[in-house]
Design an enzyme around this catalytic site. Structure first.
Site, short mmCIF file in Angstrom:
data_model
loop_
_atom_site.label_atom_id
_atom_site.label_comp_id
_atom_site.label_asym_id
_atom_site.label_seq_id
_atom_site.Cartn_x
_atom_site.Cartn_y
_atom_site.Cartn_z
N CYS A 1 2.51 10.40 -8.67
CA CYS A 1 3.72 9.46 -7.56
C CYS A 1 3.71 11.08 -6.63
O CYS A 1 4.08 12.11 -7.20
CB CYS A 1 4.35 8.87 -8.10
SG CYS A 1 5.93 9.35 -7.00
N CYS B 1 7.60 12.17 -6.87
CA CYS B 1 8.24 12.39 -7.83
C CYS B 1 8.31 13.87 -8.03
O CYS B 1 7.73 14.19 -7.50
CB CYS B 1 7.46 11.92 -9.57
SG CYS B 1 8.01 9.82 -9.57
N HIS C 1 11.64 6.99 -10.40
CA HIS C 1 10.41 6.39 -9.62
C HIS C 1 10.57 4.87 -9.68
O HIS C 1 10.09 4.60 -9.11
CB HIS C 1 9.00 7.04 -10.07
CG HIS C 1 7.78 6.16 -10.10
ND1 HIS C 1 7.64 6.42 -8.68
CD2 HIS C 1 7.25 5.24 -10.62
CE1 HIS C 1 6.63 5.61 -8.46
NE2 HIS C 1 6.44 5.25 -9.49
N ASN D 1 10.88 1.16 4.71
CA ASN D 1 9.97 0.13 4.44
C ASN D 1 9.81 -0.24 2.56
O ASN D 1 10.18 0.37 2.29
CB ASN D 1 8.57 -0.15 4.62
CG ASN D 1 8.65 0.45 6.46
OD1 ASN D 1 9.27 -0.84 6.72
ND2 ASN D 1 7.15 1.79 7.07
N SER E 1 3.63 1.74 1.15
CA SER E 1 3.14 2.18 0.11
C SER E 1 3.09 2.89 -1.41
O SER E 1 1.81 3.47 -1.99
CB SER E 1 1.77 3.28 0.81
OG SER E 1 2.02 4.03 1.06
N HIS F 1 8.24 3.80 -5.27
CA HIS F 1 9.25 5.07 -5.62
C HIS F 1 10.28 4.63 -4.06
O HIS F 1 9.59 5.60 -3.24
CB HIS F 1 8.90 6.60 -5.20
CG HIS F 1 9.68 7.52 -5.82
ND1 HIS F 1 9.80 8.20 -7.07
CD2 HIS F 1 10.85 8.05 -5.40
CE1 HIS F 1 10.12 9.42 -7.49
NE2 HIS F 1 11.15 9.38 -6.34
N HIS G 1 12.27 4.95 -1.25
CA HIS G 1 12.78 6.37 -0.50
C HIS G 1 12.01 5.53 1.20
O HIS G 1 12.28 4.43 1.29
CB HIS G 1 11.03 7.49 -0.21
CG HIS G 1 10.00 6.55 0.00
ND1 HIS G 1 9.31 5.35 -0.59
CD2 HIS G 1 8.90 6.17 1.71
CE1 HIS G 1 7.71 4.34 -0.06
NE2 HIS G 1 7.91 5.72 1.48
N GLN H 1 12.21 6.80 5.65
CA GLN H 1 11.42 7.57 6.50
C GLN H 1 12.29 8.09 7.75
O GLN H 1 13.23 7.36 8.38
CB GLN H 1 10.68 7.02 7.28
CG GLN H 1 9.34 6.74 6.30
CD GLN H 1 8.05 6.22 6.56
OE1 GLN H 1 7.58 6.50 7.83
NE2 GLN H 1 7.43 5.59 6.25
O1 LIG Z 1 4.04 5.95 6.98
P1 LIG Z 1 4.22 4.67 5.48
O2 LIG Z 1 5.37 4.14 5.21
O3 LIG Z 1 2.48 5.63 4.92
O4 LIG Z 1 3.75 2.87 6.40
C1 LIG Z 1 4.53 1.98 6.53
O5 LIG Z 1 5.08 2.16 7.31
C2 LIG Z 1 4.29 3.16 8.12
C3 LIG Z 1 5.71 2.89 9.78
O6 LIG Z 1 6.75 1.91 10.05
C4 LIG Z 1 3.74 1.93 9.59
O7 LIG Z 1 3.44 2.39 10.56
C5 LIG Z 1 2.66 1.59 8.29
O8 LIG Z 1 1.57 0.39 8.82
C6 LIG Z 1 3.34 1.38 7.09
O9 LIG Z 1 1.99 0.94 6.43
#
Ligand SMILES: O=P(O)(O)O[C@H]1O[C@H](CO)[C@@H](O)[C@H](O)[C@H]1O
Ligand SMILES: O=P(O)(O)O[C@H]1O[C@H](CO)[C@@H](O)[C@H](O)[C@H]1O
Lengths: 349, 349
Positions: free
Chosen positions: B52, B55, B115, B155, B163, B166, B168, B170
């Site tokens: 990961c 981690c 994790h 997300n 993806s 873990h 997290h 943004q």
């Molecule tokens: O940045 P990550 O987590 O890899 O990607 C994810 O979040 C982003 C922001 O919402 C999107 O644009 C991507 O399509 C999604 O897969």
């Protein structure tokens, strides 16, 4: 700065049809994907499925029996989202809680009696008959004076929420203008008032001159990746003639539309050698609400796949809260689509 | 007609924050589902995963090594969608092809060294530390004078394009206002100019009086299903105090926000006894662009699940081309959420 380059640098693009913006990150194509991978769909369906509510002679949820139809078959959606007999009414509490009654008709159109086909696997003549039905349904629904908007669309593939693989589309007609259509009405009207021309006709002329985003054209239609495309391989079919709705298409135009749909969807299937999922639908003039000379018929294709038959683009966090975002440019997508064969991969030796 | 009933009849509702409408079809809850069913996610992750990139002590894509961090850990996204050194520039061809350079900073925040956790499995104290980081990151990013907007979001779940499991979130900060934020700015400004009050404060007062859509409240925050919710179990956390951004939250408020997030996400997990996927994020005042006294901090949760851990709502055809549509009412969703326990199903005997 003269170094700014659409092919390289992050930028936003204006959707002239809606007034919205889209964030483009061309440098991000090389991001490795460790996230969700979709299962590939089983692809060997029988020509007739006794459990399918769209196949000829089968029973539907309302107890009725489908006719032994040969071309298309239209019926009222058994789980309609909009209903005919909704009472009028509404709510407005301090302009904070605002609601309006919605009345409408939802119909389903089976494209073919064959359970195993999809549009790209049908002949131009067969697709022409679907276009005929779209036209006559549009005419029929517009004859209800309270109907203001008719949305013709198709969800293809289970990844696009399609609950039955039998080739079919839907029509939702209602007493008001949906949000996206209201935006396109506004933008086209503004352009028409300012320049006296159709926004999409002007756009089409520019795109045909540049040829950066054209996929192909036939006598009556152009297929292109719009400059402001959101989905990776999003396309638009635009009529060369400035026509407000499908109602006015000639026999030649209807045949050419079938040709455009067939060739586009074959290219899509050939992209990843899979039955390419998408939501597609027409945008056209509102009905029973005066003249809309600025409206220019077009059809959007919104396919979710990004890199393969199993990796799609997620419109999530940033996209839902802030702004749609894409990783490949419209020009890259158009080039890729242009390079694909118009012979379906399943029919090749 | 006095027979019109929001609980029974199809209707549209106004989103007062964006000015958009949503179509509600309350009668449609009983539609059988024959479409796509999601796989349930494996849920037994190790506390530490050597593969990961989030981690502690592991290597990342840029070759650097994560510190042996104990609380949160913030770094620049290795696959940033927005970049610091994008040259200025743009394009405007006949107002048909319009683009602007976008400059920005994308950061990733690991919520915990563990994790195997998610927010609802962390303590209020641990979540408080994440809130502290959100606040200090907001302050830091706002110190770049060219940054106009800071989007904090998460997300959760692979179905939401996440993806890496873990825990997290943004932050995407950039030199312009994203579409959704521009709409909310416009609507709040209008209300403030007309009434001299915060749109969301007025809305909150009304909702607290009615109690139809409230999930719960604590001293400083209210959690509710907005009247205009799009996603089946969409919610909003609104601060009781009219505060423009997270920058101004007191220690008490930050702790109360952590409490609200914890209790809401536990209820979500308990809904279908699964790690409930969602995209969530804060909406707050633009920065470095004058005063926005009308802006009222809030946080949206957009979860896709509809009926079970494996059946989600698809926003496809009609929704993409015309208008968002939902099958259960906001009031039904609020009642369901209100009835759920605040003890996580995994910690029960
Ligand atoms: O940045 P990550 O987590 O890899 O990607 C994810 O979040 C982003 C922001 O919402 C999107 O644009 C991507 O399509 C999604 O897969
Ligand atoms: O009517 P269907 O095909 O069962 O349902 C599908 O299309 C509808 C219209 O786009 C959506 O509202 C549904 O979420 C989707 O699953």
């Amino acid at each position: 700065d003269t170094n700014f380059d659409l092919k390289e640098h992050p930028h936003s693009r204006l959707n002239i049809l809606t007034g919205d913006w889209i964030l483009v990150s061309p440098h991000r194509t090389k991001r490795p994907w460790q996230g969700k991978v979709e299962a590939t769909q089983a692809d060997d369906r029988p020509q007739y499925d006794p459990a399918c509510y769209l196949c000829p002679t089968n029973k539907r949820a309302d107890g009725s029996e489908n006719p032994d139809y040969k071309g298309s078959f239209v019926f009222t959606n058994d789980y309609s989202s909009l209903l005919l007999n909704t009472p009028d009414g509404g709510l407005n509490e301090d302009e904070l809680l605002v609601a309006n009654s919605q009345k409408g008709i939802c119909r389903v159109i089976s494209f073919s009696p064959r359970h195993d086909l999809t549009l790209p696997q049908m002949t131009t003549k067969e697709i022409s008959k679907v276009v005929d039905v779209w036209q006559s349904e549009f005419e029929d629904l517009a004859s209800y004076p309270w109907i203001k908007h008719i949305q013709i669309f198709e969800n293809k593939g289970d990844i696009m929420g399609c609950s039955n693989p039998h080739p079919h589309g839907q029509i939702w007609a209602q007493n008001s203008l949906p949000v996206e259509v209201a935006k396109e009405t506004q933008q086209q009207k503004l352009h028409f008032e300012q320049k006296g021309t159709s926004l999409l006709a002007d756009y089409l002329a520019l795109e045909l001159r540049k040829h950066d985003r054209i996929v192909f054209e036939n006598e009556h239609f152009v297929v292109l990746v719009p400059f402001w495309a959101v989905w990776p391989y999003e396309t638009m079919i635009v009529s060369k003639r400035h026509v407000t709705s499908i109602l006015y298409f000639t026999e030649q135009e209807k045949h050419a539309l079938a040709d455009a749909i067939r060739r586009l969807t074959i290219r899509y299937d050939n992209m990843f050698e899979t039955s390419f999922p998408y939501s597609a639908g027409m945008h056209q003039s509102p009905v029973n609400s005066g003249d809309h000379p600025y409206w220019h018929w077009h059809m959007h294709f919104y396919p979710p796949l990004l890199r393969s038959a199993t990796v799609k683009k997620f419109m999530v966090g940033y996209e839902m809260l802030a702004n749609p975002q894409r990783d490949i440019t419209a020009e890259f997508a158009a080039e890729k689509l242009r390079g694909l064969s118009e012979i379906h991969y399943k029919t090749r030796e």
